[in-house]
Design a protein around this motif. Structure first.
Motif, short mmCIF file in Angstrom:
data_model
loop_
_atom_site.label_atom_id
_atom_site.label_comp_id
_atom_site.label_asym_id
_atom_site.label_seq_id
_atom_site.Cartn_x
_atom_site.Cartn_y
_atom_site.Cartn_z
N MET A 1 0.81 -1.19 0.00
CA MET A 1 0.00 0.00 0.00
C MET A 1 0.86 1.26 0.00
SD MET A 1 -3.10 -0.99 -0.23
CE MET A 1 -4.01 0.46 0.11
N ILE A 2 2.05 1.16 0.58
CA ILE A 2 2.91 2.33 0.64
C ILE A 2 3.31 2.76 -0.77
CG2 ILE A 2 5.19 3.14 1.37
CD1 ILE A 2 4.84 1.40 3.87
N PHE A 3 3.62 1.78 -1.64
CA PHE A 3 4.00 2.11 -3.01
C PHE A 3 2.84 2.79 -3.75
CE2 PHE A 3 7.16 -1.23 -2.19
CZ PHE A 3 8.29 -0.56 -2.60
N LEU A 4 1.63 2.33 -3.50
CA LEU A 4 0.47 2.94 -4.14
C LEU A 4 0.31 4.39 -3.71
CD1 LEU A 4 -2.10 0.03 -3.77
CD2 LEU A 4 -0.87 0.69 -5.82
N LEU A 5 0.46 4.65 -2.41
CA LEU A 5 0.32 6.02 -1.91
C LEU A 5 1.45 6.92 -2.41
CD1 LEU A 5 -0.80 5.22 1.73
CD2 LEU A 5 -2.22 6.05 -0.15
N VAL A 6 2.66 6.41 -2.38
CA VAL A 6 3.80 7.21 -2.87
C VAL A 6 3.64 7.51 -4.35
CG1 VAL A 6 6.29 7.14 -3.33
CG2 VAL A 6 5.42 6.44 -1.11
N GLY A 7 3.24 6.50 -5.12
CA GLY A 7 3.04 6.71 -6.55
C GLY A 7 1.98 7.73 -6.85
N THR A 8 0.90 7.70 -6.10
CA THR A 8 -0.16 8.69 -6.30
C THR A 8 0.34 10.08 -5.91
OG1 THR A 8 -1.80 6.99 -5.81
CG2 THR A 8 -2.53 9.27 -5.70
N GLY A 9 1.07 10.18 -4.82
CA GLY A 9 1.59 11.48 -4.38
C GLY A 9 2.62 12.06 -5.34
N LEU A 10 3.45 11.23 -5.93
CA LEU A 10 4.49 11.72 -6.84
C LEU A 10 3.90 12.32 -8.11
CD1 LEU A 10 7.26 9.01 -6.55
CD2 LEU A 10 7.40 11.39 -5.86
N CYS A 11 2.70 11.92 -8.48
CA CYS A 11 2.09 12.48 -9.68
C CYS A 11 1.76 13.96 -9.52
CB CYS A 11 0.81 11.71 -10.03
SG CYS A 11 1.15 10.05 -10.63
N PHE A 12 1.69 14.45 -8.29
CA PHE A 12 1.34 15.84 -8.04
C PHE A 12 2.55 16.72 -7.75
CE2 PHE A 12 -2.42 13.37 -6.84
CZ PHE A 12 -3.32 13.93 -7.74
N VAL A 13 3.75 16.16 -7.82
CA VAL A 13 4.98 16.93 -7.60
C VAL A 13 5.40 17.54 -8.92
CG1 VAL A 13 7.40 16.76 -6.93
CG2 VAL A 13 5.69 15.42 -5.72
N PRO A 14 5.64 18.86 -8.96
CA PRO A 14 6.09 19.46 -10.22
C PRO A 14 7.54 19.05 -10.52
CG PRO A 14 6.01 21.11 -8.50
CD PRO A 14 5.45 19.85 -7.91
N PRO A 15 7.87 18.82 -11.79
CA PRO A 15 9.25 18.44 -12.13
C PRO A 15 10.20 19.62 -11.96
CG PRO A 15 7.93 18.70 -14.11
CD PRO A 15 6.99 18.85 -12.96
N ASP A 16 11.47 19.32 -11.77
CA ASP A 16 12.50 20.35 -11.66
C ASP A 16 12.60 21.11 -12.97
OD1 ASP A 16 13.09 19.56 -9.10
OD2 ASP A 16 14.77 18.29 -9.69
N SER A 17 13.29 22.23 -12.93
CA SER A 17 13.46 23.02 -14.15
C SER A 17 14.27 22.23 -15.17
CB SER A 17 14.18 24.33 -13.84
OG SER A 17 15.47 24.06 -13.33
N GLY A 18 13.85 22.29 -16.40
CA GLY A 18 14.53 21.59 -17.48
C GLY A 18 14.05 20.17 -17.68
N LYS A 19 13.16 19.70 -16.84
CA LYS A 19 12.63 18.34 -16.99
C LYS A 19 11.26 18.41 -17.66
CE LYS A 19 15.90 16.70 -14.19
NZ LYS A 19 16.70 17.85 -13.92
N PRO A 20 10.93 17.41 -18.47
CA PRO A 20 9.60 17.41 -19.11
C PRO A 20 8.50 17.19 -18.08
CG PRO A 20 10.80 15.41 -19.66
CD PRO A 20 11.75 16.29 -18.90
N GLY A 21 7.30 17.69 -18.39
CA GLY A 21 6.19 17.60 -17.47
C GLY A 21 5.72 16.19 -17.20
N TRP A 22 5.88 15.29 -18.16
CA TRP A 22 5.41 13.92 -18.01
C TRP A 22 6.29 13.08 -17.10
CZ3 TRP A 22 8.85 10.21 -19.33
CH2 TRP A 22 9.87 10.57 -20.21
N LEU A 23 7.47 13.57 -16.77
CA LEU A 23 8.44 12.76 -16.04
C LEU A 23 7.94 12.35 -14.65
CD1 LEU A 23 11.26 11.55 -16.22
CD2 LEU A 23 12.14 13.62 -15.17
N MET A 24 7.36 13.26 -13.91
CA MET A 24 6.88 12.92 -12.57
C MET A 24 5.67 12.00 -12.64
SD MET A 24 9.13 13.93 -10.57
CE MET A 24 8.34 13.43 -9.06
#
Length: 119
Positions: A1-24
């Motif tokens: 369940m931890i992986f599911l929660l982390v994966g869902t949370g990571l989708c809302f983190v903006p990527p660093d500068s210079g990284k494409p938007g789809w990466l996160m």
């Protein structure tokens, strides 16, 4: 369940500068699909686990292909038993690993096709 929660949370983190938007989204999908895959491995019917493994490979390979062959610099830290080097180009090790995974997948598909043809 931890992986599911982390994966869902990571989708809302903006990527660093210079990284494409789809990466996160891809990083979040790797964790989410990994969590689903771990849950499905506990079932008696292993077909669902195999399907989840293939779904897991898609964002995983997308990230590795972007690191290996995408535009821009890829700098990281290289650590050996004798030294630590910062700002090292990390494309080559990622590219070798990515090509080896691609070759393993192609070999697996070819093996499956030949095995299916015999049946």
């Amino acid at each position: 369940m931890i992986f599911l929660l982390v994966g869902t949370g990571l989708c809302f983190v903006p990527p660093d500068s210079g990284k494409p938007g789809w990466l996160m989204y891809a990083v979040g999908a790797v964790f989410f699909c990994g969590g689903v895959m771990l849950l499905l491995m506990r079932l008696e019917n292993k077909v669902y686990s195999k399907i989840a493994t293939y779904v897991f490979l898609v964002p995983f390979l997308a990230i590795f292909h972007w690191v290996s062959f995408g535009a821009g610099e890829r700098l990281g830290t290289a650590t050996t038993p004798f030294s630590v080097s910062h700002y090292v180009n990390v494309r080559t090790p990622f590219a070798i690993f990515t090509v080896l995974i691609d070759l393993a997948i192609v070999a697996g598909v070819i093996h499956w096709l030949f095995k299916r043809r015999k049946d």
